[in-house]
Scaffold this motif. Sequence first.
Motif: not given
Lengths: 250, 250
Positions: A143, A147, A169, A172, A186
């Motif tokens: 995750c 990003k 993003i 997340a 998210i």
Amino acid sequence: MKRFFITLSYNGKNYVGWQMQPNGVSIQQVLQDALSTILREQIEVVGAGRTDAGVHARKMVAHFDFSGERFDEKDLVRNLNSFLSRDIAVHEIREVKPDAHARFSATSRTYKYYLTTEKDPFLHDFSYQVFFQPDINIMNALCEVLKEYEDFTSFSKLHTDVKTNNCRISEAYWKQESNTCFVFTITADRFLRNMVRAIVGTLLEAGRGKLDERGLRRIIEAKNRSVAGDSAPGHALFLHDVTYPNDTWL
Amino acid sequence: MKRFFITLSYNGKNYVGWQMQPNGVSIQQVLQDALSTILREQIEVVGAGRTDAGVHARKMVAHFDFSGERFDEKDLVRNLNSFLSRDIAVHEIREVKPDAHARFSATSRTYKYYLTTEKDPFLHDFSYQVFFQPDINIMNALCEVLKEYEDFTSFSKLHTDVKTNNCRISEAYWKQESNTCFVFTITADRFLRNMVRAIVGTLLEAGRGKLDERGLRRIIEAKNRSVAGDSAPGHALFLHDVTYPNDTWL
């Protein structure tokens, strides 16, 4: 002419998705019909985004314009809830600035995806059962990799009409909620079509030991949908929140 | 011949209840058929109690006898879960003493009842929506009154074949779980048919200001079902737990 934001939640099980389609019943259609009937004026609603067939929304926002006489917002909420099926609940209707736009003014969207590792007779419509114990540490490490990137072409449905595949993003992560339940959250400024489900499918590959950080970077940098993992099923995905600037409402 | 306890949960929506009935599909029937098919022996299951049509169970316990060769409990759980529909999940199968009885050995049962005060597209199959704000303080005061009594004839379905209408309620309380959700928990050594739903219906009368403590005492002391409130709907009721003495399992 006044503009209103309507906040609603829906169980997407029996719908083709938010967006109107020739091949089935959509949330947008049902909501427009209800508003048009109750307000006695042809109403068009514009949503904050699409949700695919079967996907749920705990909070969806849409706008509509109305030229008739002022109505009582609480009465309209109550009337809509009586009129609409039990799959759709309206929570609030509130006037906004005339140029506020449910889609273009939105500053972020949050989705949640629910995973179970055991058969659950009460959650089968709202979660995806997997038959392995996902490694949440590696999934959360990936995750962080997500990003770092902005171009998510590899997680987008092909041939869509958007001008750019860039998304920022901001959040997340996976969280274990109980012995048998895992939730993915998210948040981004925008999402491409199918993006969350493709990301979940890809992270699950990592969660079962079939993908590492280098593999994920290769997928993202390929900018090619066919290299990412399969999309996870839609019935476990919830649009959880949509946010707007504070000065949106009147 | 060996005796086993099987622990399961089920979504009661599409069933006529736990107990076999001529007019529809019961959980007991479906479970017996699955066990008989997999174990290749005619199996009879005896449940800890009945649940009515539409009522759910988060934990039901049943026993069955098996004369064939030893099986692996985990394999049997897995096979049953593949065989049974997604509405029924088996959690554990464990050998017990030959005289342990799912119904007669049980020392307590706990039920939960879920109330919502707002339309909820995700909970409509599992909670009862009321259109008033229930006064939880008066409802909890009346729960204390319930615990003073043992004869619950007034909350029992007429003409049942039990010898006594006495129950010892050890726990009964309402709790507000969120802005819009209230949960009632009740534990007793045994329950009469329809008892929890009749109690919930009666407490809701109090929660909307139509019944006080004196009124409740009058209802209980009348020993007459027709004086209590209406039964609350079954789809919001869950059999939550069943307990046994520690020395039940082998």
